[in-house]
Design a protein around this motif. Structure first.
Motif, PDB file in Angstrom:
ATOM      1  N   GLU A  44      22.983  -1.273  14.768  1.00 33.44           N
ATOM      2  CA  GLU A  44      23.989  -1.640  13.972  1.00 33.44           C
ATOM      3  C   GLU A  44      23.937  -1.302  12.512  1.00 33.44           C
ATOM      4  O   GLU A  44      25.115  -0.819  12.141  1.00 33.44           O
ATOM      5  N   ARG A  45      22.905  -1.219  12.111  1.00 35.95           N
ATOM      6  CA  ARG A  45      22.784  -0.763  10.799  1.00 35.95           C
ATOM      7  C   ARG A  45      23.029   0.848  10.529  1.00 35.95           C
ATOM      8  O   ARG A  45      23.642   1.300   9.775  1.00 35.95           O
ATOM      9  N   LEU A  46      22.527   1.410  11.663  1.00 36.49           N
ATOM     10  CA  LEU A  46      22.888   2.830  11.829  1.00 36.49           C
ATOM     11  C   LEU A  46      24.279   3.200  11.916  1.00 36.49           C
ATOM     12  O   LEU A  46      24.875   4.029  11.385  1.00 36.49           O
ATOM     13  N   TYR A  47      24.944   2.410  12.550  1.00 35.69           N
ATOM     14  CA  TYR A  47      26.636   2.419  12.986  1.00 35.69           C
ATOM     15  C   TYR A  47      27.061   2.202  11.417  1.00 35.69           C
ATOM     16  O   TYR A  47      27.788   3.144  11.390  1.00 35.69           O
ATOM     17  N   ASP A  48      26.759   1.425  10.848  1.00 36.01           N
ATOM     18  CA  ASP A  48      27.494   1.101   9.561  1.00 36.01           C
ATOM     19  C   ASP A  48      27.092   2.586   8.808  1.00 36.01           C
ATOM     20  O   ASP A  48      27.760   2.869   7.600  1.00 36.01           O
ATOM     21  N   ALA A  49      25.763   3.204   8.574  1.00 32.25           N
ATOM     22  CA  ALA A  49      25.562   4.071   7.757  1.00 32.25           C
ATOM     23  C   ALA A  49      26.161   5.478   8.224  1.00 32.25           C
ATOM     24  O   ALA A  49      26.640   6.242   7.175  1.00 32.25           O
ATOM     25  N   VAL A  50      26.478   5.739   9.543  1.00 34.12           N
ATOM     26  CA  VAL A  50      27.041   6.965   9.962  1.00 34.12           C
ATOM     27  C   VAL A  50      28.342   6.750  10.501  1.00 34.12           C
ATOM     28  O   VAL A  50      29.165   7.958  10.501  1.00 34.12           O
ATOM     29  N   ALA A  51      28.968   5.629  11.149  1.00 29.37           N
ATOM     30  CA  ALA A  51      30.158   5.698  11.691  1.00 29.37           C
ATOM     31  C   ALA A  51      31.518   6.242  10.757  1.00 29.37           C
ATOM     32  O   ALA A  51      32.182   6.912  11.509  1.00 29.37           O
ATOM     33  N   PRO A  52      31.483   5.978   9.510  1.00 31.49           N
ATOM     34  CA  PRO A  52      32.781   6.688   8.838  1.00 31.49           C
ATOM     35  C   PRO A  52      32.764   8.017   8.872  1.00 31.49           C
ATOM     36  O   PRO A  52      33.485   8.814   9.032  1.00 31.49           O
ATOM     37  N   ARG A  53      31.207   8.737   8.861  1.00 29.02           N
ATOM     38  CA  ARG A  53      31.261  10.240   8.802  1.00 29.02           C
ATOM     39  C   ARG A  53      31.470  10.598  10.118  1.00 29.02           C
ATOM     40  O   ARG A  53      32.238  11.973  10.171  1.00 29.02           O
ATOM     41  N   VAL A  54      31.096  10.172  11.138  1.00 25.10           N
ATOM     42  CA  VAL A  54      31.197  10.581  12.445  1.00 25.10           C
ATOM     43  C   VAL A  54      32.860  10.424  12.901  1.00 25.10           C
ATOM     44  O   VAL A  54      33.421  11.257  13.333  1.00 25.10           O
TER      45      VAL A  54
END
Lengths: 203, 239
Positions: A44-54
């Motif tokens: 979930e934290r990884l999602y927050d960190a990379v989802a906008p760039r993905v």
């Protein structure tokens, strides 16, 4: 029994805490390693960190927000599913994740536009890519990346941005820029090497 | 030869190569540690290009991703370690592509002792067909691939010096039993028939002759047995 176990548990906990204090809490490399062990909270934290760039990258390539959402979702689930295969020695987590994202998006572009039509359109330079480059450049303004891109020759810069943000193959880029195939390969490689040195990228 | 394929490093890092070229390059990198290092650096560089394209995804996406992940089994770590898995979950034709990659490595000049052309699941070694082997291994052999939705792929290998080529059709869309795929070499604007597939056949390999001077290879669906001129062209590949 209980007395013998407690100190071990306590020291184990202490070690974990010192690790999480030592590393930035949302460092994608550390998070992805934990995701590989099935840690859903790390995911979930990884999602927050990379989802906008993905999402941003996929949308830039695909243009259509609905399709972009679908593909970005597939990419992020794939990150979860294949995290076990991430090897921190071979590069950063973000590079690994964005490579998956870029490929998925490009896959979608290339499979959707019937090969023949796309090749024809490219051959006659009918594909508008200026807006891609413009859009890309606009976003790059505040960033070091822009300064470094500006340090490239025009052809190097165009070749790189068209391939990456436009999702074109080097053959298509060569045809659009009216540059030979060996030259375009050289421009891409030399351009990236210059960019690497300018950005101070190390592995 | 090795240096030749290595010039693809930039295009590869940018993902601006075909699946087949990617396979050839992967093979190259596996045998060249310094190339692997360079590639890792170029990939990190490319990842930085993504910094600028941050867009907040719809809030619903997070829930969808986390919920799907929660019920998705993670793969076991394996020999694929370190290679991004993005495309490997793909459908039909990718399996074929992987098999065809061996033939392509030759076309790209990476050099290989044994080779095979495989299509629609049946591997036909080129040793069994010396004619195909001769064309595919010609020093100036080039490969062009076009893929279409639904898992169809058309690959064309041409050797101008031999004035011959090989066309491989794989998983083309179904045609009626009274229809055939017909192959064409387009000289200028004039299509010249380069052979007709068996009625109803959707996969197969054909040797092409008189390829010199042709700018394009095309495929059309015609009445069984072929036509004098193409009706509607289904796909074309610049050669």
């Amino acid at each position: 029994m209980g007395a013998r176990h407690d100190p071990a548990e306590a020291s184990g906990r202490a070690r974990l805490e010192s690790v999480s204090i030592g590393a930035p809490p949302d460092d994608p490399d550390a998070l992805l390693v934990r995701v590989a062990r099935g840690d859903e909270r790390a995911f979930e934290r990884l999602y927050d960190a990379v989802a906008p760039r993905v999402f941003g990258l996929v949308r830039r390539i695909l243009r259509d927000p609905a399709q972009a959402e679908e593909v970005a979702q597939e990419v992020l689930v794939d990150v979860w599913r294949t995290a076990t295969r991430f090897d921190p020695d071979k590069g950063s987590a973000t590079s690994w994740i964005f490579t998956i994202a870029h490929r998925r998006a490009v896959d979608r572009v290339r499979s959707e536009q019937a090969g023949a039509d796309r090749m024809r359109a490219v051959a006659t330079s009918e594909v508008p890519y200026d807006d891609v480059v413009e859009e890309a450049t606009a976003h790059l303004e505040r960033l070091q990346v822009r300064r470094c891109l500006n340090g490239l020759t025009e052809v190097q810069r165009e070749a790189i941005t068209m391939a990456y943000y436009g999702g074109y193959t080097y053959r298509e880029v060569a045809s659009l820029l009216k540059v030979g195939l060996p030259a375009i390969k050289t421009r891409m490689r030399d351009g990236l090497i210059r960019l690497r040195d300018c950005l101070g990228v190390t592995v | 030869m090795a240096t030749d394929i290595h010039t693809l490093a930039g295009a590869y890092a940018l993902d601006a190569v075909t699946d087949i070229e990617r396979a050839a390059f992967d093979r190259h990198v596996a045998e060249c540690p310094s190339c692997a290092q360079e590639l890792a650096e170029l990939r990190e560089t490319v990842a930085r290009l993504t910094d600028s394209s941050s867009v907040a995804p719809p809030a619903s996406m997070k829930h969808a991703v986390l919920a799907t992940a929660a019920r998705t089994r993670q793969v076991s770590p394996s020999r694929l370690a370190g290679s991004p898995a993005g495309r490997r979950t793909g459908r039909g034709w990718r399996g074929w592509m992987a098999a065809a990659a061996a033939a392509v490595v030759i076309a790209l000049g990476a050099g290989l002792g044994g080779y095979a052309i495989a299509h629609h699941g049946n591997a036909a070694t080129t040793a069994a067909n010396p004619e195909i082997a001769r064309i595919v291994t010609a020093s100036d052999a080039r490969l062009e691939v076009t893929t279409m939705p639904g898992g169809s792929a058309v690959s064309v290998i041409v050797s101008p010096s031999l004035n011959e080529g090989v066309a491989i059709l794989s998983n083309m869309p179904k045609v009626r039993a009274d229809q055939s795929y017909q192959l064409w070499l387009v000289h200028g604007t004039t299509p010249v028939s380069a052979g007709v597939m068996a009625a109803g056949a959707t996969s197969g390999t054909r040797i092409l002759t008189d390829v010199r001077g042709a700018g394009e290879f095309a495929i059309s669906v015609e009445p069984a047995g072929g036509a004098a001129a193409p009706g509607s062209v289904l796909a074309s590949v610049p050669i």
